[in-house]
Design a protein around this motif. Structure first.
Motif, PDB file in Angstrom:
ATOM      1  N   ALA A   5      22.229  19.800   4.686  1.00  0.00           N
ATOM      2  CA  ALA A   5      22.864  21.098   4.450  1.00  0.00           C
ATOM      3  C   ALA A   5      23.872  21.417   5.547  1.00  0.00           C
ATOM      4  O   ALA A   5      24.890  22.068   5.303  1.00  0.00           O
ATOM      5  N   VAL A   6      23.574  20.976   6.763  1.00  0.00           N
ATOM      6  CA  VAL A   6      24.450  21.224   7.913  1.00  0.00           C
ATOM      7  C   VAL A   6      24.616  19.916   8.664  1.00  0.00           C
ATOM      8  O   VAL A   6      23.626  19.272   9.007  1.00  0.00           O
ATOM      9  N   ALA A   7      25.869  19.509   8.899  1.00  0.00           N
ATOM     10  CA  ALA A   7      26.121  18.271   9.642  1.00  0.00           C
ATOM     11  C   ALA A   7      27.575  18.253  10.084  1.00  0.00           C
ATOM     12  O   ALA A   7      28.449  18.771   9.381  1.00  0.00           O
ATOM     13  N   ARG A  20       0.811  -1.228   0.000  1.00  0.00           N
ATOM     14  CA  ARG A  20       0.000   0.000   0.000  1.00  0.00           C
ATOM     15  C   ARG A  20       0.840   1.272   0.000  1.00  0.00           C
ATOM     16  O   ARG A  20       0.293   2.373  -0.090  1.00  0.00           O
ATOM     17  N   LEU A  21       2.147   1.156   0.096  1.00  0.00           N
ATOM     18  CA  LEU A  21       3.004   2.340   0.181  1.00  0.00           C
ATOM     19  C   LEU A  21       3.116   3.055  -1.161  1.00  0.00           C
ATOM     20  O   LEU A  21       3.049   2.441  -2.219  1.00  0.00           O
ATOM     21  N   THR A  22       3.288   4.375  -1.072  1.00  0.00           N
ATOM     22  CA  THR A  22       3.511   5.197  -2.263  1.00  0.00           C
ATOM     23  C   THR A  22       4.599   6.213  -1.946  1.00  0.00           C
ATOM     24  O   THR A  22       4.447   7.036  -1.046  1.00  0.00           O
ATOM     25  N   VAL A  23       5.703   6.131  -2.663  1.00  0.00           N
ATOM     26  CA  VAL A  23       6.804   7.075  -2.451  1.00  0.00           C
ATOM     27  C   VAL A  23       6.501   8.353  -3.226  1.00  0.00           C
ATOM     28  O   VAL A  23       6.464   8.360  -4.455  1.00  0.00           O
ATOM     29  N   THR A  24       6.272   9.432  -2.494  1.00  0.00           N
ATOM     30  CA  THR A  24       5.898  10.717  -3.087  1.00  0.00           C
ATOM     31  C   THR A  24       7.120  11.620  -3.236  1.00  0.00           C
ATOM     32  O   THR A  24       8.224  11.297  -2.780  1.00  0.00           O
ATOM     33  N   ASP A  25       6.898  12.781  -3.843  1.00  0.00           N
ATOM     34  CA  ASP A  25       7.987  13.758  -3.942  1.00  0.00           C
ATOM     35  C   ASP A  25       8.436  14.211  -2.552  1.00  0.00           C
ATOM     36  O   ASP A  25       9.620  14.487  -2.343  1.00  0.00           O
ATOM     37  N   ASP A  26       7.492  14.316  -1.607  1.00  0.00           N
ATOM     38  CA  ASP A  26       7.880  14.649  -0.234  1.00  0.00           C
ATOM     39  C   ASP A  26       8.860  13.610   0.308  1.00  0.00           C
ATOM     40  O   ASP A  26       9.874  13.957   0.929  1.00  0.00           O
ATOM     41  N   ALA A  27       8.559  12.341   0.086  1.00  0.00           N
ATOM     42  CA  ALA A  27       9.427  11.273   0.586  1.00  0.00           C
ATOM     43  C   ALA A  27      10.805  11.337  -0.072  1.00  0.00           C
ATOM     44  O   ALA A  27      11.830  11.164   0.597  1.00  0.00           O
ATOM     45  N   ARG A  28      10.830  11.587  -1.365  1.00  0.00           N
ATOM     46  CA  ARG A  28      12.122  11.664  -2.061  1.00  0.00           C
ATOM     47  C   ARG A  28      12.932  12.862  -1.572  1.00  0.00           C
ATOM     48  O   ARG A  28      14.155  12.794  -1.462  1.00  0.00           O
ATOM     49  N   SER A  29      12.256  13.963  -1.280  1.00  0.00           N
ATOM     50  CA  SER A  29      12.947  15.130  -0.745  1.00  0.00           C
ATOM     51  C   SER A  29      13.542  14.826   0.626  1.00  0.00           C
ATOM     52  O   SER A  29      14.673  15.229   0.939  1.00  0.00           O
ATOM     53  N   ILE A  30      12.800  14.105   1.456  1.00  0.00           N
ATOM     54  CA  ILE A  30      13.309  13.717   2.777  1.00  0.00           C
ATOM     55  C   ILE A  30      14.518  12.801   2.619  1.00  0.00           C
ATOM     56  O   ILE A  30      15.514  12.940   3.338  1.00  0.00           O
ATOM     57  N   ALA A  31      14.445  11.858   1.679  1.00  0.00           N
ATOM     58  CA  ALA A  31      15.571  10.954   1.443  1.00  0.00           C
ATOM     59  C   ALA A  31      16.813  11.733   1.026  1.00  0.00           C
ATOM     60  O   ALA A  31      17.932  11.444   1.485  1.00  0.00           O
ATOM     61  N   HIS A  32      16.622  12.727   0.167  1.00  0.00           N
ATOM     62  CA  HIS A  32      17.756  13.552  -0.248  1.00  0.00           C
ATOM     63  C   HIS A  32      18.365  14.278   0.943  1.00  0.00           C
ATOM     64  O   HIS A  32      19.596  14.276   1.137  1.00  0.00           O
ATOM     65  N   ASP A  33      17.520  14.897   1.765  1.00  0.00           N
ATOM     66  CA  ASP A  33      18.025  15.634   2.923  1.00  0.00           C
ATOM     67  C   ASP A  33      18.706  14.711   3.932  1.00  0.00           C
ATOM     68  O   ASP A  33      19.669  15.104   4.596  1.00  0.00           O
ATOM     69  N   LEU A  34      18.217  13.492   4.020  1.00  0.00           N
ATOM     70  CA  LEU A  34      18.778  12.529   4.959  1.00  0.00           C
ATOM     71  C   LEU A  34      20.226  12.203   4.613  1.00  0.00           C
ATOM     72  O   LEU A  34      21.078  12.120   5.507  1.00  0.00           O
ATOM     73  N   PHE A  35      20.499  12.035   3.333  1.00  0.00           N
ATOM     74  CA  PHE A  35      21.846  11.648   2.913  1.00  0.00           C
ATOM     75  C   PHE A  35      22.691  12.810   2.396  1.00  0.00           C
ATOM     76  O   PHE A  35      23.891  12.637   2.150  1.00  0.00           O
ATOM     77  N   HIS A  36      22.073  13.991   2.250  1.00  0.00           N
ATOM     78  CA  HIS A  36      22.809  15.187   1.805  1.00  0.00           C
ATOM     79  C   HIS A  36      22.399  16.378   2.675  1.00  0.00           C
ATOM     80  O   HIS A  36      21.854  17.367   2.158  1.00  0.00           O
TER      81      HIS A  36
END
Length: 248
Positions: free
Chosen positions: A174-176, A156-172
């Motif tokens: 801006a501050v870490a 039932r899962l659907t990977v949305t643009d919101d999810a992809r944006s979160i994935a990008h921020d998780l691995f890239h």
């Protein structure tokens, strides 16, 4: 006091390896993704987000009733403005991702968990939902029932643009801190390997033969490091976060 078998299982720091996998599965639910995208900040506060999630999990799974109530109050307060955060079915899903991911990582590192201990771990992880608004009856009654629930939920899962944006921020982010940035390539490799194939593809992660070989080598390294690191050291994050919760 000597830790019980389930406490040794759940407090092992190697389970943190699966943290990003659990997050990406959680936000593959569009409602969860929308709430996280609007109210969380992985890009600028990755460490704080990780510490907050770990603190909740350790307090509920390993702590006392007082520990559980304390972190639940903080989570409820943080979730109050988030649409869908108090929904019992979504709390079940979030708890399920944490349980499934912990079990998967533990098996990759240590092999299958003996049945009696596996049943105890399963019952203990139900608290991740019931400490909030999830009725106890909603947690599947057996591990076999959980596997059926899990398979249906994945469909039932659907990977949305919101999810992809979160994935990008998780691995890239801006501050870490430098140590976080240094660990991110390995974290992403292991996370992508751990994801169900359909979810991995929906996020757009490439995972060809070369990456599979690197992942196998990475798991060998993780197992070797765990083998030479005493549990007292591997459980340091759990002990420190529980101590912080009890003194704040």
């Amino acid at each position: 006091m000597r830790p019980t078998a389930v406490e040794r299982w759940a407090a092992d720091g190697v389970l943190i390896v699966g943290g990003a996998r659990a997050i990406l599965l959680q936000v593959a639910d569009p409602v969860v993704a929308a709430g996280v995208a609007r109210h969380s900040d992985f890009a600028h506060r990755p460490v704080q987000r990780l510490v907050r999630t770990l603190g909740y999990a350790y307090a509920v799974v390993l702590g006392t009733e007082a520990d559980s109530r304390a972190v639940a109050r903080h989570v409820d307060a943080a979730h109050r403005p988030v649409a869908g955060a108090a929904d019992a079915d979504r709390q079940l899903w979030v708890a399920a991702t944490l349980y499934d991911t912990a079990g998967l990582v533990h098996e990759r590192v240590f092999g299958p968990t003996p049945t009696p201990l596996a049943d105890e771990v399963y019952a203990r992880y139900a608290r991740l939902g019931t400490a909030l608004q999830m009725p106890a009856a909603l947690w599947p009654g057996t591990r076999a029932a959980f596997e059926s629930y899990w398979a249906d939920a994945l469909e039932r899962l659907t990977v949305t643009d919101d999810a992809r944006s979160i994935a990008h921020d998780l691995f890239h982010p801006a501050v870490a801190p430098l140590w976080v940035r240094a660990a991110l390539p390995l974290a992403q490799l292991l996370t992508v390997e751990l994801l169900p194939e359909g979810i991995r593809e929906a996020y757009g992660f490439e995972f060809g033969p070369a990456r599979r070989r690197r992942a196998r080598v990475a798991w060998m390294i993780v197992r070797a490091l765990v083998a030479v690191t005493p549990w007292t050291l591997r459980s340091t994050p759990a002990r420190r976060l529980l101590r912080r919760i009890r003194t704040r």
